[in-house]
Design an enzyme around this catalytic site. Structure first.
Site, PDB file in Angstrom:
ATOM      1  N   LYS A 103       0.842  -1.199   0.000  1.00  0.00           N
ATOM      2  CA  LYS A 103       0.000   0.000   0.000  1.00  0.00           C
ATOM      3  C   LYS A 103       0.875   1.245   0.000  1.00  0.00           C
ATOM      4  O   LYS A 103       2.009   1.225   0.473  1.00  0.00           O
ATOM      5  CB  LYS A 103      -0.901   0.031   1.241  1.00  0.00           C
ATOM      6  CG  LYS A 103      -2.119  -0.856   1.143  1.00  0.00           C
ATOM      7  CD  LYS A 103      -3.011  -0.762   2.356  1.00  0.00           C
ATOM      8  CE  LYS A 103      -3.704   0.576   2.493  1.00  0.00           C
ATOM      9  NZ  LYS A 103      -4.564   0.888   1.346  1.00  0.00           N
TER      10      LYS A 103
ATOM     11  N   HIS B  45      13.123  -2.867  -2.675  1.00  0.00           N
ATOM     12  CA  HIS B  45      12.468  -2.963  -3.990  1.00  0.00           C
ATOM     13  C   HIS B  45      13.238  -3.964  -4.840  1.00  0.00           C
ATOM     14  O   HIS B  45      14.477  -3.924  -4.864  1.00  0.00           O
ATOM     15  CB  HIS B  45      12.430  -1.577  -4.662  1.00  0.00           C
ATOM     16  CG  HIS B  45      11.737  -1.602  -5.986  1.00  0.00           C
ATOM     17  ND1 HIS B  45      10.359  -1.641  -6.108  1.00  0.00           N
ATOM     18  CD2 HIS B  45      12.232  -1.645  -7.247  1.00  0.00           C
ATOM     19  CE1 HIS B  45      10.046  -1.704  -7.399  1.00  0.00           C
ATOM     20  NE2 HIS B  45      11.158  -1.702  -8.107  1.00  0.00           N
TER      21      HIS B  45
ATOM     22  N   ASP C  26       9.135   4.753  -4.803  1.00  0.00           N
ATOM     23  CA  ASP C  26      10.493   4.228  -5.043  1.00  0.00           C
ATOM     24  C   ASP C  26      11.479   5.340  -5.427  1.00  0.00           C
ATOM     25  O   ASP C  26      12.423   5.107  -6.181  1.00  0.00           O
ATOM     26  CB  ASP C  26      10.465   3.168  -6.164  1.00  0.00           C
ATOM     27  CG  ASP C  26       9.512   2.024  -5.854  1.00  0.00           C
ATOM     28  OD1 ASP C  26       8.913   1.488  -6.808  1.00  0.00           O
ATOM     29  OD2 ASP C  26       9.334   1.701  -4.660  1.00  0.00           O
TER      30      ASP C  26
ATOM     31  N   ASN D 299      12.561   0.827   2.706  1.00  0.00           N
ATOM     32  CA  ASN D 299      11.834  -0.066   1.793  1.00  0.00           C
ATOM     33  C   ASN D 299      12.823  -0.904   0.994  1.00  0.00           C
ATOM     34  O   ASN D 299      13.950  -0.487   0.737  1.00  0.00           O
ATOM     35  CB  ASN D 299      10.958   0.752   0.837  1.00  0.00           C
ATOM     36  CG  ASN D 299      10.110  -0.131  -0.061  1.00  0.00           C
ATOM     37  OD1 ASN D 299       9.498  -1.092   0.393  1.00  0.00           O
ATOM     38  ND2 ASN D 299      10.088   0.173  -1.343  1.00  0.00           N
TER      39      ASN D 299
END
Ligand code: GRF
Length: 211
Positions: free
Chosen positions: A93, A111, A152, A109
């Site tokens: 989300k 990725h 990102d 995060n």
């Protein structure tokens, strides 16, 4: 340094979460996971947390009037437990700007590509690997980065590349990338908890000595 209180957001299998749990249990990270929250009821990552006696909550989006209300609850849950670092481990989300400003440069995060390639809106999970195969690139990899208002687009902490072989399949590529994800996420969280990561002008500097 005192141990850093970590909160983790997940949506799925939780193999990145498991890598963190294992490293913390091996005392390799000066941090402890106080709470795991999933937006998906059936996320296996919730089980992984429970198996390690870590508080795990399924937060059902449909119980909230808006994304902002949902994120306000996330902030409340994390702040009430004194959480200082948020890790997005397969969380699908988008975070609200309130959440991002509340945890400015404190959200990490992972990725599954070498940002900025195959990143941004719509690029997540297997979609990324399929796009890599379709494009025929010879190198892909994973990126650990801080989260900012974009998708990102935050300051990059660490990247690692993997070869894309001619006979690569979606499954083989996913497994290869996931391996470097786990390695880098653990390394990045360790460095963060040791106070060795600083951000200057949106660029990350990993200090050789503790700050
Ligand atoms: C992986 O593709 C990872 O790159 C992304 O979420 C997916 C699932 O990860 N962040 P996990 O097994 O749920 O940690």
């Amino acid at each position: 340094m005192s141990s850093v209180n970590i909160g983790v957001l997940i949506s799925g299998g939780g193999t990145n979460l498991q890598a963190l749990i294992d490293s913390i249990e091996n005392k390799d990270i000066n941090g402890n996971i106080k709470l795991v929250i999933s937006n998906k009821k059936d996320a296996h990552g919730l089980k992984r947390a429970e198996n390690s006696n870590i508080e795990a909550i399924y937060l059902n989006r449909s119980n909230f009037a808006s994304e902002d209300e949902y994120n306000k609850k996330l902030i409340e849950e994390f702040k009430s437990r004194g959480i200082e670092l948020i890790v997005l481990a397969g969380y699908l989300k988008v975070l609200s700007s309130d959440f991002i400003s509340e945890y400015d440069m404190k959200i990490i995060n992972i990725h599954p590509s070498l940002i900025p390639s195959f990143s941004g809106k719509g690029y997540y999970g297997e979609i990324v690997h399929q796009a890599v195969l379709d494009r025929g690139v010879k190198l892909t990899g994973a990126t650990v980065h801080f989260v900012d208002e974009g998708t990102d687009t935050g300051p990059i902490i660490m990247q690692r590349a993997v070869d894309v072989e001619l006979d690569e399949t979606l499954e083989s590529l996913k497994a290869k990338v996931l391996k470097v994800e786990h390695e880098m996420l653990v390394e990045s969280v360790k460095l963060y908890c040791d106070g060795m990561i600083e951000v200057q002008d949106k660029k990350v500097n990993i200090r050789k000595v503790q700050i």
